[in-house]
Design an enzyme around this catalytic site. Structure first.
Site, PDB file in Angstrom:
ATOM      1  N   ASP A 279       0.868  -1.192   0.000  1.00  0.00           N
ATOM      2  CA  ASP A 279       0.000   0.000   0.000  1.00  0.00           C
ATOM      3  C   ASP A 279       0.896   1.231   0.000  1.00  0.00           C
ATOM      4  O   ASP A 279       1.527   1.543   1.013  1.00  0.00           O
ATOM      5  CB  ASP A 279      -0.888  -0.040   1.260  1.00  0.00           C
ATOM      6  CG  ASP A 279      -1.985   1.017   1.241  1.00  0.00           C
ATOM      7  OD1 ASP A 279      -1.909   1.959   0.434  1.00  0.00           O
ATOM      8  OD2 ASP A 279      -2.920   0.892   2.060  1.00  0.00           O
TER       9      ASP A 279
ATOM     10  N   ASP B 175      -3.874   6.998  -3.595  1.00  0.00           N
ATOM     11  CA  ASP B 175      -3.809   5.955  -2.573  1.00  0.00           C
ATOM     12  C   ASP B 175      -4.313   4.666  -3.209  1.00  0.00           C
ATOM     13  O   ASP B 175      -5.507   4.565  -3.549  1.00  0.00           O
ATOM     14  CB  ASP B 175      -4.678   6.404  -1.390  1.00  0.00           C
ATOM     15  CG  ASP B 175      -4.674   5.420  -0.228  1.00  0.00           C
ATOM     16  OD1 ASP B 175      -3.963   4.405  -0.293  1.00  0.00           O
ATOM     17  OD2 ASP B 175      -5.408   5.703   0.752  1.00  0.00           O
TER      18      ASP B 175
ATOM     19  N   HIS C  27     -11.996   5.989   2.481  1.00  0.00           N
ATOM     20  CA  HIS C  27     -12.056   7.368   2.994  1.00  0.00           C
ATOM     21  C   HIS C  27     -12.012   8.377   1.864  1.00  0.00           C
ATOM     22  O   HIS C  27     -11.418   8.117   0.815  1.00  0.00           O
ATOM     23  CB  HIS C  27     -10.875   7.609   3.936  1.00  0.00           C
ATOM     24  CG  HIS C  27      -9.554   7.153   3.377  1.00  0.00           C
ATOM     25  ND1 HIS C  27      -8.656   8.010   2.799  1.00  0.00           N
ATOM     26  CD2 HIS C  27      -8.991   5.912   3.276  1.00  0.00           C
ATOM     27  CE1 HIS C  27      -7.591   7.321   2.378  1.00  0.00           C
ATOM     28  NE2 HIS C  27      -7.778   6.040   2.651  1.00  0.00           N
TER      29      HIS C  27
ATOM     30  N   HIS D 137      -7.003  11.605   5.018  1.00  0.00           N
ATOM     31  CA  HIS D 137      -8.360  11.285   5.459  1.00  0.00           C
ATOM     32  C   HIS D 137      -9.202  12.549   5.402  1.00  0.00           C
ATOM     33  O   HIS D 137      -9.136  13.389   6.289  1.00  0.00           O
ATOM     34  CB  HIS D 137      -8.347  10.700   6.879  1.00  0.00           C
ATOM     35  CG  HIS D 137      -9.711  10.346   7.374  1.00  0.00           C
ATOM     36  ND1 HIS D 137     -10.067  10.413   8.692  1.00  0.00           N
ATOM     37  CD2 HIS D 137     -10.802   9.945   6.701  1.00  0.00           C
ATOM     38  CE1 HIS D 137     -11.339  10.066   8.810  1.00  0.00           C
ATOM     39  NE2 HIS D 137     -11.803   9.769   7.619  1.00  0.00           N
TER      40      HIS D 137
ATOM     41  N   GLU E 179     -11.199   1.113  -0.603  1.00  0.00           N
ATOM     42  CA  GLU E 179     -10.334   0.005  -0.232  1.00  0.00           C
ATOM     43  C   GLU E 179     -11.132  -0.995   0.568  1.00  0.00           C
ATOM     44  O   GLU E 179     -11.993  -0.622   1.366  1.00  0.00           O
ATOM     45  CB  GLU E 179      -9.132   0.484   0.585  1.00  0.00           C
ATOM     46  CG  GLU E 179      -9.456   1.177   1.881  1.00  0.00           C
ATOM     47  CD  GLU E 179      -8.222   1.852   2.497  1.00  0.00           C
ATOM     48  OE1 GLU E 179      -7.278   1.155   2.851  1.00  0.00           O
ATOM     49  OE2 GLU E 179      -8.238   3.103   2.605  1.00  0.00           O
TER      50      GLU E 179
ATOM     51  N   GLU F 234      -7.142  -1.640  -3.280  1.00  0.00           N
ATOM     52  CA  GLU F 234      -7.573  -0.249  -3.092  1.00  0.00           C
ATOM     53  C   GLU F 234      -7.335   0.568  -4.357  1.00  0.00           C
ATOM     54  O   GLU F 234      -6.303   0.438  -5.007  1.00  0.00           O
ATOM     55  CB  GLU F 234      -6.766   0.368  -1.937  1.00  0.00           C
ATOM     56  CG  GLU F 234      -7.005   1.851  -1.698  1.00  0.00           C
ATOM     57  CD  GLU F 234      -6.317   2.367  -0.439  1.00  0.00           C
ATOM     58  OE1 GLU F 234      -5.254   1.828  -0.071  1.00  0.00           O
ATOM     59  OE2 GLU F 234      -6.853   3.310   0.170  1.00  0.00           O
TER      60      GLU F 234
HETATM   61  C1  HZT Z   1      -3.510   6.785   7.557  1.00  0.00           C
HETATM   62  C2  HZT Z   1      -2.146   6.901   7.676  1.00  0.00           C
HETATM   63  C3  HZT Z   1      -1.358   6.740   6.569  1.00  0.00           C
HETATM   64  C4  HZT Z   1      -5.596   6.416   6.221  1.00  0.00           C
HETATM   65  C5  HZT Z   1      -6.397   4.226   5.508  1.00  0.00           C
HETATM   66  C6  HZT Z   1      -5.257   3.840   4.675  1.00  0.00           C
HETATM   67  C7  HZT Z   1      -3.335   3.239   3.987  1.00  0.00           C
HETATM   68  O1  HZT Z   1      -7.046   3.477   8.184  1.00  0.00           O
HETATM   69  C8  HZT Z   1     -10.421   6.980   7.775  1.00  0.00           C
HETATM   70  C9  HZT Z   1     -10.588   5.865   7.106  1.00  0.00           C
HETATM   71  C10 HZT Z   1      -1.914   6.489   5.345  1.00  0.00           C
HETATM   72  C11 HZT Z   1      -3.292   6.378   5.246  1.00  0.00           C
HETATM   73  C12 HZT Z   1      -4.098   6.539   6.345  1.00  0.00           C
HETATM   74  F1  HZT Z   1      -0.036   6.865   6.678  1.00  0.00           F
HETATM   75  N1  HZT Z   1      -6.030   5.095   6.571  1.00  0.00           N
HETATM   76  N2  HZT Z   1      -5.263   3.877   3.348  1.00  0.00           N
HETATM   77  N3  HZT Z   1      -4.068   3.490   2.926  1.00  0.00           N
HETATM   78  N4  HZT Z   1      -4.068   3.439   5.090  1.00  0.00           N
HETATM   79  S1  HZT Z   1      -6.879   4.890   7.944  1.00  0.00           S
HETATM   80  C13 HZT Z   1      -8.437   5.558   7.704  1.00  0.00           C
HETATM   81  O2  HZT Z   1      -6.184   5.593   9.002  1.00  0.00           O
HETATM   82  S2  HZT Z   1      -8.850   7.014   8.384  1.00  0.00           S
HETATM   83  C14 HZT Z   1      -9.480   5.044   7.055  1.00  0.00           C
HETATM   84 MN    MN Z   2      -3.785   2.814   1.013  1.00  0.00          MN
HETATM   85 MN    MN Z   3      -6.603   4.414   1.904  1.00  0.00          MN
END
Ligand code: HZT
Ligand code: MN
Ligand code: MN
Length: 425
Positions: free
Chosen positions: A197, A208, A277, A285, A310, A406
């Site tokens: 990812d 993303d 998101h 986000h 995703e 995703e």
């Molecule tokens: C957070 C930190 C990162 C966002 C989803 C995600 C990787 O789980 C609301 C819904 C990168 C992305 C994120 F460094 N997150 N997408 N890809 N992770 S999450 C989230 O924190 S916040 C989902």
């Molecule tokens: Mn991601």
């Molecule tokens: Mn994401």
């Protein structure tokens, strides 16, 4: 070796492919569509100064030529277009909606060329990554190679373009937010289920997108379930669609699958506490979450929004908990601008974060490479003071397997664009 040196090594001069004689001939005379020589008679060719005529530029392997070299007009490939349906079917041809889009395309901040450039970088980096990621490699070398590919192809330039967020390389029961920290000796194994990812941004527009890799056929059905669920979520998404309905569409497809593990049939579950998101400029986000299960969230998707759709499937409980060492962090987007900080080290680290990452997520390795050291106390202080958010690895129960796919999509005024779509997923 200095970091900049590493990126400069073995970058070839522009690799140009010349026209073959046949092609030059075809341009001069009648076209030879079949390439077989047509009627067999070789046309008399005027003796003229033979100039090297560049007709194409070929990416190197590993990819090291910045993407702008291939797209000198600044326009990048359009993603997969999905037309709106039902009440929104009118949008595809609406003169008003088409006018709105022309305006967006002309605005350098708003133009879709920013996210499309990020998407093309993502496709090239992941195509390359699929070729070389192999069991036996260290997680650190995998992360660093992906990140080097992104930095090079997107022509990293301060906060104007670069890495969108840390490379997630979560394994097996861990679904998200694992990236190696310094000193991590973990090595990829043959039986692992790896989620790759990674993010690319251009002018804050974050692409993303993620996929899953396995080297044993056992979990092929799990991957198929998750890929199909993500596509179902993308199909269901649209302007005025309720977030809860997208979750229901995802869960329905996900939970129609089962996986055979050692003669036992195991149902695939949608992970109930993970979500897609919305994405805002420099904001991973954007404020709206798209759960992977049916729910009563009546919040609607809106025109102009960017979403990460995703999904995660699991052979375990279908619930994740925080587990292990934290690697991912980001400044809280609506956090305090001038927080009162007692620790001098935290004040200084915050300055570094502001300058290098702004509100984009970063990981400890990114702090290491810009020369920070012994920053953990300061970083933890910023977390405890509500300035920085920590994102711990998210894992289902031991022994279970999780998979993820995703995409980033745009809810354009006229159509839905799956900007990160490739020939792979
Ligand atoms: C957070 C930190 C990162 C966002 C989803 C995600 C990787 O789980 C609301 C819904 C990168 C992305 C994120 F460094 N997150 N997408 N890809 N992770 S999450 C989230 O924190 S916040 C989902
Ligand atoms: Mn991601
Ligand atoms: Mn994401």
């Amino acid at each position: 070796m200095a970091i900049t040196d590493k990126f400069q090594e073995d970058i070839p001069d522009v690799v140009e492919v010349e026209d073959h004689d046949e092609n030059e001939e075809a341009e001069e005379g009648a076209p030879d569509v079949t390439g077989t020589g047509g009627d067999g008679k070789k046309k008399k060719k005027k003796k003229k100064t033979k100039k090297k005529k560049p007709v194409g530029l070929v990416q190197t392997d590993p990819p090291r030529i910045g993407l702008s070299k291939f797209f000198p007009d600044g326009h990048y490939p359009v993603g997969e277009i999905q037309e709106y349906t039902d009440d929104n079917a009118y949008r595809t041809t609406s003169e008003e909606k088409r006018y709105q889009e022309r305006m967006i395309l002309e605005d350098p901040e708003e133009t879709y060329d920013n996210i499309r450039r990020a998407a093309e970088v993502h496709r090239l980096v992941r195509r390359h990554a699929r070729q070389w990621i192999k069991p036996g490699m260290s997680m650190t070398s995998i992360a660093e190679t992906i990140e080097e590919g992104t930095r090079t192809l997107v022509e990293e330039n301060g906060l104007e373009s670069g890495i969108g967020f840390p490379t997630g390389l979560s394994l097996n029961n861990c679904a998200a937010h694992y990236s190696p920290n310094a000193g991590d000796t973990l090595v990829l194994s043959h039986g692992d289920v790896l989620k790759v990812d990674f993010g690319v941004h251009v002018k804050g527009r974050i692409l993303d997108s993620a996929f899953t890799l396995t080297w044993e056929p056992t979990y092929n059905k799990l991957l198929e379930a998750v890929k199909a669920s993500t596509n179902a979520g993308i199909r269901a998404a649209g302007i005025d669609v309720r977030l809860g309905d997208v979750g229901a569409a995802i869960q329905e497809v996900m939970e129609s699958y089962e996986v055979e593990v050692g003669s036992k049939m195991i149902p695939v579950k949608s992970i109930e506490n993970l979500s897609g998101h919305s994405i805002g400029p420099y904001q991973i986000h954007g404020g709206k979450s798209v759960l992977l299960v049916k729910n009563r969230d009546q919040t609607k998707m809106e025109e102009g929004e960017y979403y990460a759709i995703e999904t995660f499937g699991s052979t375990g409980r279908g619930t994740v908990i925080e587990e292990g060492d934290c690697s991912h962090y980001a400044k809280i987007f609506d956090g305090p601008t001038n927080p009162p900080l007692r620790l001098t080290s935290a004040k200084s680290l915050l300055k570094t974060i502001n300058k290098n990452f702004g509100t984009l997520p970063f990981c400890r390795r990114y702090l290491d490479r810009i020369g920070e050291s012994k920053y953990l106390l300061a970083l933890n202080h910023l977390v405890s003071q509500g300035v920085v958010q920590d994102y711990l690895p998210l894992c289902d129960i031991r022994g279970s397997m999780t998979a993820q796919f995703e995409h980033t999509i745009l809810l354009r005024p006229t159509v839905k664009e799956v900007v990160s779509r490739g020939d792979d997923y």
